[in-house]
Design an enzyme around this catalytic site. Structure first.
Site, mmCIF file in Angstrom:
data_model
loop_
_atom_site.group_PDB
_atom_site.id
_atom_site.type_symbol
_atom_site.label_atom_id
_atom_site.label_comp_id
_atom_site.label_asym_id
_atom_site.label_seq_id
_atom_site.Cartn_x
_atom_site.Cartn_y
_atom_site.Cartn_z
ATOM 1 N N ASP A 30 1.404 -7.869 2.187
ATOM 2 C CA ASP A 30 1.507 -6.421 1.989
ATOM 3 C C ASP A 30 2.963 -5.983 1.813
ATOM 4 O OD1 ASP A 30 1.012 -3.737 1.867
ATOM 5 O OD2 ASP A 30 -0.267 -3.672 3.634
ATOM 6 N N SER B 295 4.102 2.092 8.322
ATOM 7 C CA SER B 295 3.866 1.110 7.269
ATOM 8 C C SER B 295 5.153 0.876 6.482
ATOM 9 C CB SER B 295 2.775 1.608 6.320
ATOM 10 O OG SER B 295 1.532 1.652 6.964
ATOM 11 N N HIS C 170 0.818 -1.208 0.000
ATOM 12 C CA HIS C 170 0.000 0.000 0.000
ATOM 13 C C HIS C 170 0.855 1.262 0.000
ATOM 14 C CE1 HIS C 170 0.274 -0.470 4.518
ATOM 15 N NE2 HIS C 170 0.314 0.858 4.466
#
Length: 708
Positions: free
Chosen positions: A221, A644, A84
């Site tokens: 991810d 992240s 992402h």
């Protein structure tokens, strides 16, 4: 006396241990007490290995794009981050014919690696406390509303000085501990960053919004990029075909050895923003005047966006990234409010503030300065305007707005004016054709629905005067008004020169729309920030009081997108009274993929993915303890947005995963860390490598990474 000291030390150490896994610690001045606890939890490297020298762990961790984190994993500059985090780069290269979002991307050679305009990574070179230096220059004599300008001016001077020494460096001065301290950080930025590998979106975002912020998770991810440098200097350079892969000083060794419950886990990355020193009054404002307007408005837009995306592949490509960005903090805001209420956080904070007030009364610290009653009145004074401003930003703000609204704002901010500055009549604006980034039908419907919703939520005094135009000329029909703007406004004529000093400029319907919004934004901002400086002073005093009251204990500063370390252990928590489990394995994603075959959209995946994850033998990627392929795992590392893509290290400083999410049960962690519930969700590095090998056939990359 000796016995008393032992008892005091034991008491202090037990306090530290009780909150040991909480904290976003700066590396250069990591408290020795924290380091000692890390060693107790099986961290094996010496103190200096984190920050000092070319081989320091910090030297393989990057700020990815100014919004995420990442880690260098090879001697040729390969960078792992989350899928992402690479979302927009992947989307920008996607077309209906070559849909890398849908189908994934694998570069089989350096020549096939894709450059990304505006993407960069930054390495932290050095950090130090310059509070005393700023004080010596008169910071504490500067009035509050000039404080940031004063610091910025010093930063600009320092930036010019360091650029003279080395043009590849830059510096930032940021406030820590609510402005009670200031740190100077030196960075080196690299602007040639190329896309190397991305899984299909079905895997990189597996679970979609159904699973976002939830556990258990199976999302793979990750995405892979490479840093390129000048072939002559080995330093940063703008994109050029002649550039070569970076030879970093440090890259993270990748481990296939896995973990067990209680294994040491450390994240290093760039957490964006936390507010754990925030007062109870500030938390109430966050809940009711920021989070609630945010999720309510975004839901209106997202429902329209996703409907158009599912109806048209071209629209889906254009809005994939926008939808993901919007929905992420839509759900976060909902979850945070739920957690604030479920644990009674405002009441807890209020009780703690009463304790500080009692301590203040007994010590006289900041007497006549820290005033809790004043702080309460100040927040009450700005509450309604802050709430209206949040609704305005979510409706019309640049990140969430339609293309017309973005252009309408830009027409008035002066940033895109072209022509001879000495000849006003020759000055103009123009907009390029960016139709590959937005869809007219989607934007029109979202814009009309959001305008209507905004009016229903705010007081009349906060309405732009354009609403009078809608009522008078369009019978209150927002869609007719929007259609008219798109059709008639010169702002929507791509490549047309629009002369800003002609009478016709202000008569343009889109320009008038933008002026109405600009005037309202200025009014709202003025009202919402009228007492901001006074609140900032009180919040700074409150933080200072807490630090003084707890001066015998280590305290970390709130996150501000500077490099931080968090440590803890791999482990589960109680989920609805039952053990959550500390990892997920391949059979769990296969089960969800079966649900995807039966209509659950967020669990849909290509048949090959189900086939690959249905295998009984995953070779060297199999966990030695459980005999399974681990997909994702839990630790009690302290993270927030910006983390992240943060590398998750074991006690030897080896990479075992990438952090990508927190859990729903602790979404108030930005303002309160619940050590019982707060968990970091990471994608297991063995899952990453297995997918690179089995789906991507990326042997050249796996050889380069050389996982052990």
């Amino acid at each position: 006396m000796k016995k008393l000291l032992v008892l005091l030390f034991t008491f202090h150490f037990s306090l530290l241990t009780s909150s040991a896994d909480e904290g976003m610690w700066t590396l250069y001045n990591l408290p020795n007490a924290v380091y000692e606890v890390m060693k107790q939890e099986n961290y094996e490297l010496p103190y200096g290995a984190l920050y000092y020298g070319d081989d320091a762990v910090k030297n393989c961790v990057v700020n990815f794009g100014g919004y995420c984190s990442g880690v260098v994993v090879s001697p040729n500059g390969l960078v792992f981050t989350n899928h992402h985090c690479g979302f927009e780069a992947i989307r920008s290269h996607s077309t209906v014919e070559h849909d890398y979002m849908l189908n994934g991307f694998v570069a089989n050679s350096y020549e096939e690696e894709l450059p990304n305009e505006k993407l960069f990574v930054s390495f932290m070179i050095e950090q130090k406390d310059i509070t005393a230096y700023l004080d010596s220059l008169g910071l504490n004599q500067v009035i509050e509303d000039k404080r940031s300008q004063f610091v910025d001016s010093i930063e600009n001077v320092m930036l010019k000085e360091i650029e003279k020494q080395d043009s590849t460096l830059r510096v930032e001065i940021k406030p820590f501990y609510e402005g009670n301290q200031y740190f100077l950080t030196t960075y080196r930025d690299y602007h040639d960053v190329r896309l190397v590998f991305a899984l299909p979106k079905s895997m990189g975002k597996f679970g979609g919004e159904t699973d976002n912020w939830m556990w258990p998770r199976q999302t793979c991810d990750f995405s892979v990029f490479r840093i390129y440098v000048d072939p002559n200097t080995g330093g940063p350079a703008k994109y050029s075909e002649k550039n070569v892969p970076m030879k970093p000083k440090k890259w993270a060794p990748v481990s296939l050895q896995g973990y067990v419950p209680g294994s040491f886990s450390m994240t290093i990355g760039y957490p964006g923003s936390t507010s754990r020193y925030l007062s109870s009054y500030g938390i109430k404002e966050r809940r009711d005047a920021e989070n609630e307007p945010r999720y309510k408005t975004r839901e209106v837009k997202q429902n329209i966006m996703i409907r158009h995306m599912r109806a048209d592949e071209a629209v889906r490509i254009k809005y994939d990234s926008k939808y993901a960005q919007s929905s992420n903090y839509w759900k976060n805001s909902i979850g945070m409010n739920k957690c604030i209420d479920s644990i009674g956080l405002i009441q807890q904070k209020a009780a703690y503030e009463r304790k500080i007030r009692q301590w203040q009364d007994s010590t006289g610290f900041l007497k006549g300065k820290l005033d809790f009653d004043l702080l309460e009145r100040l927040y009450a004074k700005q509450f309604n305007a802050v709430k209206a401003l949040t609704y305005f930003y979510e409706t019309f703000g640049s990140r969430s707005a339609d293309e017309l609204t973005r252009r309408a704002f830009r027409a008035h901010n002066g940033s895109i004016v072209k022509g001879d500055k000495d000849k006003p009549k020759k000055q103009y604006i123009e907009f390029k054709d960016n139709s590959d980034e937005w869809d007219e039908a989607t934007d029109k419907e979202m814009m009309a629905a959001a305008m209507k919703f905004y009016r229903e939520q705010v007081e009349e005094k906060y309405l732009p005067d354009l609403y009078q135009v809608v009522d008078r000329d369009f019978g209150g029909d927002y869609q007719k008004y929007i259609n008219y703007l798109f059709k008639k406004s010169q702002l929507m004529k791509n490549g047309k020169k629009i002369y800003i000093n002609k009478k016709s400029f202000m008569k343009d319907s889109g320009v008038a729309y933008g002026l109405s919004l600009t005037n309202t934004l200025e009014m709202l901002y003025e009202k919402a920030t009228a007492v901001y400086d006074s609140i900032a002073i009180q919040e700074r005093y409150l933080c200072a009081a807490k630090l003084r009251m707890e001066e015998d204990m280590p305290n970390y500063s709130d996150a501000n997108f500077t490099m931080r370390l968090s440590y803890g252990q791999v482990g589960e928590y109680l989920l609805a009274g039952k053990p959550s489990g500390y990892y997920t394995e391949a059979s769990s994603i296969v089960e969800k993929m079966t649900q995807g075959e039966n209509g659950v959209i967020d669990y849909e995946a290509e048949p090959i993915m189900k086939e690959l994850l249905s295998k009984k033998d995953f070779g060297k990627y199999t966990d030695k303890t459980t005999g399974k392929l681990h997909l994702c795992f839990l630790s009690n590392n302290d993270i927030t947005g910006g983390n992240s893509g943060s590398p998750m290290f074991n006690g030897k400083g080896e990479l075992i995963g990438l952090a990508f999410d927190g859990n729903w049960d602790s979404l108030s962690s930005d303002i309160f860390f619940d050590k019982q519930l707060a968990r970091c969700i990471g994608v297991d590095i063995r899952y990453v490598l297995y997918m690179m090998e089995s789906w991507g056939k990326a042997d050249r990359l796996l050889k380069e990474i050389n996982a052990q």
